[in-house]
Design a protein around this motif. Sequence first.
Motif, PDB file in Angstrom:
ATOM      1  N   LEU A  84       0.828  -1.195   0.000  1.00  0.00           N
ATOM      2  CA  LEU A  84       0.000   0.000   0.000  1.00  0.00           C
ATOM      3  C   LEU A  84       0.868   1.254   0.000  1.00  0.00           C
ATOM      4  O   LEU A  84       2.003   1.238   0.498  1.00  0.00           O
ATOM      5  CB  LEU A  84      -0.907   0.003   1.225  1.00  0.00           C
ATOM      6  CG  LEU A  84      -1.781  -1.235   1.432  1.00  0.00           C
ATOM      7  CD1 LEU A  84      -2.605  -1.082   2.706  1.00  0.00           C
ATOM      8  CD2 LEU A  84      -2.689  -1.468   0.235  1.00  0.00           C
ATOM      9  N   ASP A  85       0.322   2.350  -0.516  1.00  0.00           N
ATOM     10  CA  ASP A  85       1.100   3.586  -0.518  1.00  0.00           C
ATOM     11  C   ASP A  85       1.067   4.234   0.866  1.00  0.00           C
ATOM     12  O   ASP A  85       0.367   3.774   1.781  1.00  0.00           O
ATOM     13  CB  ASP A  85       0.618   4.544  -1.606  1.00  0.00           C
ATOM     14  CG  ASP A  85      -0.801   5.073  -1.372  1.00  0.00           C
ATOM     15  OD1 ASP A  85      -1.337   4.941  -0.249  1.00  0.00           O
ATOM     16  OD2 ASP A  85      -1.387   5.618  -2.323  1.00  0.00           O
ATOM     17  N   ARG A  98     -11.817   3.467  -2.321  1.00  0.00           N
ATOM     18  CA  ARG A  98     -11.757   4.008  -3.679  1.00  0.00           C
ATOM     19  C   ARG A  98     -10.315   4.023  -4.188  1.00  0.00           C
ATOM     20  O   ARG A  98     -10.061   3.624  -5.325  1.00  0.00           O
ATOM     21  CB  ARG A  98     -12.318   5.435  -3.708  1.00  0.00           C
ATOM     22  CG  ARG A  98     -12.064   6.130  -5.036  1.00  0.00           C
ATOM     23  CD  ARG A  98     -12.256   7.626  -4.992  1.00  0.00           C
ATOM     24  NE  ARG A  98     -11.848   8.236  -6.250  1.00  0.00           N
ATOM     25  CZ  ARG A  98     -11.994   9.530  -6.524  1.00  0.00           C
ATOM     26  NH1 ARG A  98     -12.535  10.355  -5.644  1.00  0.00           N
ATOM     27  NH2 ARG A  98     -11.590  10.010  -7.688  1.00  0.00           N
ATOM     28  N   PHE A  99      -9.402   4.497  -3.365  1.00  0.00           N
ATOM     29  CA  PHE A  99      -8.029   4.662  -3.839  1.00  0.00           C
ATOM     30  C   PHE A  99      -7.249   3.348  -3.881  1.00  0.00           C
ATOM     31  O   PHE A  99      -6.155   3.303  -4.436  1.00  0.00           O
ATOM     32  CB  PHE A  99      -7.318   5.733  -3.022  1.00  0.00           C
ATOM     33  CG  PHE A  99      -7.869   7.112  -3.293  1.00  0.00           C
ATOM     34  CD1 PHE A  99      -7.746   7.673  -4.556  1.00  0.00           C
ATOM     35  CD2 PHE A  99      -8.545   7.820  -2.315  1.00  0.00           C
ATOM     36  CE1 PHE A  99      -8.282   8.924  -4.834  1.00  0.00           C
ATOM     37  CE2 PHE A  99      -9.080   9.072  -2.587  1.00  0.00           C
ATOM     38  CZ  PHE A  99      -8.947   9.636  -3.851  1.00  0.00           C
ATOM     39  N   GLN A 158      -2.369   2.648  -9.895  1.00  0.00           N
ATOM     40  CA  GLN A 158      -1.076   2.201  -9.360  1.00  0.00           C
ATOM     41  C   GLN A 158      -1.140   0.787  -8.792  1.00  0.00           C
ATOM     42  O   GLN A 158      -0.114   0.130  -8.628  1.00  0.00           O
ATOM     43  CB  GLN A 158      -0.597   3.157  -8.270  1.00  0.00           C
ATOM     44  CG  GLN A 158      -1.433   3.121  -6.994  1.00  0.00           C
ATOM     45  CD  GLN A 158      -0.990   4.173  -5.996  1.00  0.00           C
ATOM     46  OE1 GLN A 158      -0.690   5.298  -6.355  1.00  0.00           O
ATOM     47  NE2 GLN A 158      -0.933   3.801  -4.735  1.00  0.00           N
ATOM     48  N   TYR A 159      -2.360   0.307  -8.519  1.00  0.00           N
ATOM     49  CA  TYR A 159      -2.522  -1.049  -7.985  1.00  0.00           C
ATOM     50  C   TYR A 159      -2.986  -2.043  -9.052  1.00  0.00           C
ATOM     51  O   TYR A 159      -3.408  -3.162  -8.729  1.00  0.00           O
ATOM     52  CB  TYR A 159      -3.533  -1.034  -6.835  1.00  0.00           C
ATOM     53  CG  TYR A 159      -3.092  -0.224  -5.632  1.00  0.00           C
ATOM     54  CD1 TYR A 159      -1.935  -0.554  -4.936  1.00  0.00           C
ATOM     55  CD2 TYR A 159      -3.838   0.869  -5.199  1.00  0.00           C
ATOM     56  CE1 TYR A 159      -1.535   0.187  -3.826  1.00  0.00           C
ATOM     57  CE2 TYR A 159      -3.446   1.607  -4.092  1.00  0.00           C
ATOM     58  CZ  TYR A 159      -2.293   1.271  -3.411  1.00  0.00           C
ATOM     59  OH  TYR A 159      -1.893   2.003  -2.315  1.00  0.00           O
ATOM     60  N   GLN A 160      -2.898  -1.634 -10.309  1.00  0.00           N
ATOM     61  CA  GLN A 160      -3.373  -2.454 -11.419  1.00  0.00           C
ATOM     62  C   GLN A 160      -2.773  -3.860 -11.402  1.00  0.00           C
ATOM     63  O   GLN A 160      -3.469  -4.851 -11.631  1.00  0.00           O
ATOM     64  CB  GLN A 160      -3.022  -1.768 -12.747  1.00  0.00           C
ATOM     65  CG  GLN A 160      -3.383  -2.562 -13.991  1.00  0.00           C
ATOM     66  CD  GLN A 160      -4.835  -2.401 -14.389  1.00  0.00           C
ATOM     67  OE1 GLN A 160      -5.325  -1.288 -14.550  1.00  0.00           O
ATOM     68  NE2 GLN A 160      -5.533  -3.500 -14.560  1.00  0.00           N
ATOM     69  N   ALA A 216     -13.666   0.757 -10.885  1.00  0.00           N
ATOM     70  CA  ALA A 216     -13.123   2.019 -10.367  1.00  0.00           C
ATOM     71  C   ALA A 216     -13.940   3.221 -10.816  1.00  0.00           C
ATOM     72  O   ALA A 216     -14.100   4.179 -10.048  1.00  0.00           O
ATOM     73  CB  ALA A 216     -11.676   2.181 -10.803  1.00  0.00           C
ATOM     74  N   GLY A 217     -14.465   3.186 -12.045  1.00  0.00           N
ATOM     75  CA  GLY A 217     -15.239   4.318 -12.553  1.00  0.00           C
ATOM     76  C   GLY A 217     -16.435   4.665 -11.679  1.00  0.00           C
ATOM     77  O   GLY A 217     -16.519   5.788 -11.164  1.00  0.00           O
TER      78      GLY A 217
END
Length: 203
Positions: free
Chosen positions: A69-70, A106-107, A112-114, A137-138
């Motif tokens: 995770l970021d 959501r994030f 970046q997590y694709q 995600a949309g």
Amino acid sequence: MAVYLAACRYDPDAALDLYAWNSLASASFWETMSHLEVALRNTMATRLEHEHQRKKRTGSWLDDHHYILDRQAREDIKKARRRVENKHKTPSDGQTITELSFGFWRFLLANQYQTSLWPSLARGFPYAPDKRLSTVAGPVSRLHDFRNRIAHHEPIWNKELRDRMHDAYQLLTYIDPDLHSWVTKRCRIPPVLQTCPIVRPYP
């Protein structure tokens, strides 16, 4: 009240009627979106925990010892655990997850997590028409922004309300069609849209 007055040609009574309807519409959306939020976080958390166990990692996926995770996500988890402790509860995974915001989930659907998270998360939406990240995600992104408008008591009467209802319905279907049926059977949004006091495209 400026936006309501302008929409009602500065008729104060009509503006108050529209303001009251905006509150009613917000409440109806909040109710349905609360069901969606619980379902979304539960399915995503379940998939992340399953992947964590599959890779035989120690602790909880929330500990993120491998720094998948970021930084912002890790900080959100720390804050969630502190909120649980401040309520004098044991900071279990379940308690921590309930303290994480809609924005947190959501994030986790960001590009970046694709390749890291999405392959596992995608299995939490078995009834989606495809496995593309953007398919989930949309609508999650649009609903997150919309949810924030409601949470801050902003006008929503002039937004694409039927589109946002369909976003919620789609996500529920992607997770479980039976869940979609249960929620939509109780959903108050369609009849509320019919009562908007000014002309809006809600057929």
